[in-house]
Enzyme design. Structure first.
Site, mmCIF file in Angstrom:
data_model
loop_
_atom_site.group_PDB
_atom_site.id
_atom_site.type_symbol
_atom_site.label_atom_id
_atom_site.label_comp_id
_atom_site.label_asym_id
_atom_site.label_seq_id
_atom_site.Cartn_x
_atom_site.Cartn_y
_atom_site.Cartn_z
ATOM 1 N N THR A 90 -12.013 5.364 10.632
ATOM 2 C CA THR A 90 -12.143 4.837 11.996
ATOM 3 C C THR A 90 -11.733 5.864 13.049
ATOM 4 O O THR A 90 -11.959 5.661 14.237
ATOM 5 C CB THR A 90 -11.317 3.549 12.188
ATOM 6 O OG1 THR A 90 -10.019 3.779 11.662
ATOM 7 C CG2 THR A 90 -11.951 2.379 11.497
ATOM 8 N N ASP A 144 -13.430 14.365 -4.797
ATOM 9 C CA ASP A 144 -13.474 15.647 -5.510
ATOM 10 C C ASP A 144 -14.660 15.588 -6.470
ATOM 11 O O ASP A 144 -15.478 14.657 -6.386
ATOM 12 C CB ASP A 144 -12.132 15.855 -6.247
ATOM 13 C CG ASP A 144 -11.789 17.337 -6.424
ATOM 14 O OD1 ASP A 144 -12.690 18.106 -6.815
ATOM 15 O OD2 ASP A 144 -10.624 17.704 -6.190
ATOM 16 N N ARG A 201 3.199 -1.363 10.439
ATOM 17 C CA ARG A 201 4.351 -1.415 11.327
ATOM 18 C C ARG A 201 4.729 -2.783 11.894
ATOM 19 O O ARG A 201 5.927 -3.055 12.051
ATOM 20 C CB ARG A 201 4.166 -0.371 12.442
ATOM 21 C CG ARG A 201 4.294 1.037 11.909
ATOM 22 C CD ARG A 201 3.661 2.055 12.813
ATOM 23 N NE ARG A 201 2.193 1.912 12.837
ATOM 24 C CZ ARG A 201 1.381 2.657 13.545
ATOM 25 N NH1 ARG A 201 1.884 3.610 14.314
ATOM 26 N NH2 ARG A 201 0.070 2.473 13.494
ATOM 27 N N ASP A 210 -3.429 4.235 -2.057
ATOM 28 C CA ASP A 210 -4.430 4.681 -1.074
ATOM 29 C C ASP A 210 -4.383 6.202 -0.929
ATOM 30 O O ASP A 210 -3.880 6.724 0.053
ATOM 31 C CB ASP A 210 -4.150 3.983 0.266
ATOM 32 C CG ASP A 210 -5.207 4.289 1.314
ATOM 33 O OD1 ASP A 210 -6.338 4.668 0.941
ATOM 34 O OD2 ASP A 210 -4.899 4.140 2.505
ATOM 35 N N LYS A 270 0.851 -1.196 0.000
ATOM 36 C CA LYS A 270 0.000 0.000 0.000
ATOM 37 C C LYS A 270 0.884 1.242 0.000
ATOM 38 O O LYS A 270 1.716 1.427 0.888
ATOM 39 C CB LYS A 270 -0.896 0.006 1.238
ATOM 40 C CG LYS A 270 -1.853 1.197 1.266
ATOM 41 C CD LYS A 270 -2.942 1.003 2.304
ATOM 42 C CE LYS A 270 -2.579 1.533 3.674
ATOM 43 N NZ LYS A 270 -2.654 3.002 3.791
ATOM 44 N N LYS A 313 -7.261 8.073 -1.400
ATOM 45 C CA LYS A 313 -8.598 8.468 -0.927
ATOM 46 C C LYS A 313 -9.158 9.659 -1.696
ATOM 47 O O LYS A 313 -9.456 10.712 -1.126
ATOM 48 C CB LYS A 313 -8.568 8.759 0.585
ATOM 49 C CG LYS A 313 -8.139 7.573 1.431
ATOM 50 C CD LYS A 313 -8.266 7.851 2.916
ATOM 51 C CE LYS A 313 -7.998 6.646 3.785
ATOM 52 N NZ LYS A 313 -6.630 6.126 3.750
#
Ligand code: C5P
Length: 255
Positions: free
Chosen positions: A143, A90, A234, A85, A58, A87
């Protein structure tokens, strides 16, 4: 990047099957490693260390803003799949144009905000058609937002209700999947079926540190809740042995 990245052939396997990777026995089809770093060199180091243990990476707004599209081209050229990614949110024309550029880069998955409207989603899906293996995923509710945040922007009801409403709009307008937490995944499966991808971040291998993620699930829990793909950053990218950590996660997914 291609000069130092050994290529990883993945035999033409596509996400874009009826089961979006769920039917294939290779758990690597369902693992996405998040390259949340600021330089191509750091990204390259992680990808090389992970080796054959993951097929998909990603690239989010941090790495893309720092390094631009070349980092994506290099990953694709080395045989990796890229989940871009960014997002997009528009006007439909602008999002469609951006998706067309992402398709040219050769990405396999990208994200748009479901809240951008049905027309915007259709523009994204339409633009993605030039690359049949490209999956358009809709972001439902971030989230980081809770019911209070939603109420302030005029969205009544629970977070789960909003997720369901936005996912319904996304799928009705041609998106092939959504990004959502494992918490909402089982309700989406129950209400909307299994013919779409659910990509779930916030995954931590059993027994690892949680970091700044508030609600985490294990790989096995995410899959059991209905996720077709899990995003892990991570725990893999900061591990002493990223390949071993990725392998451990693959093992937990198959359980
Ligand atoms: O390092 P970690 O595994 O927490 O990384 C998770 C990745 O998933 C990050 O790229 C993060 O931006 C993304 N993400 C998330 N929670 C969401 C949506 C995306 O952690 N709700």
């Amino acid at each position: 990047m291609p000069s130092t990245l050994p290529s990883t052939p993945h035999g033409g396997l596509s996400y874009r099957s009826d089961s979006y990777g769920q039917g294939n026995g290779d758990p690597r089809q369902r693992l996405i490693v998040a390259l949340d770093v600021s330089t191509a060199a750091a990204a390259q180091k992680i990808v090389a260390a992970v080796g054959d243990s993951a097929l998909t990476y990603k690239v989010g707004m941090q790495l893309y803003t720092a390094e631009g599209p070349q980092v994506v081209r290099d990953l694709v050229a080395s045989g990796r799949r890229v989940f871009l990614d960014l997002k997009y949110h528009d006007i439909p024309n602008t999002v469609g144009a951006a998706v067309a550029e992402a398709a040219k880069l050769g990405v396999s998955m990208l994200t748009v905000h479901a809240a951008g409207s049905a027309r915007m989603l259709r523009a994204a899906v339409e633009a993605a058609k030039v690359r049949p293996e490209l999956i358009v995923l809709a972001i439902t509710v971030l989230t980081s937002m809770d019911e209070n945040d939603l109420e302030k922007i005029g969205l009544r009801g629970t977070v789960e209700d909003s997720v369901l409403r936005l996912a319904t709009i996304a799928l009705a307008n041609g998106c092939q999947g959504v990004v959502t937490s494992a918490r909402e995944a089982s309700r989406l499966r129950a209400e909307l079926g299994d013919k779409f991808a659910i990509v779930t971040p916030g995954v931590r291998p059993a027994g690892s540190s949680v970091g700044d993620q508030v609600r985490v699930v294990t790989p096995a829990e995410a899959i059991a809740a209905g996720a077709s793909h899990i995003v892990v950053g991570r725990p893999i990218t900061e591990a002493a042995d990223p390949a071993a950590e990725a392998q451990a996660i693959l093992g937990q997914m198959n359980r």
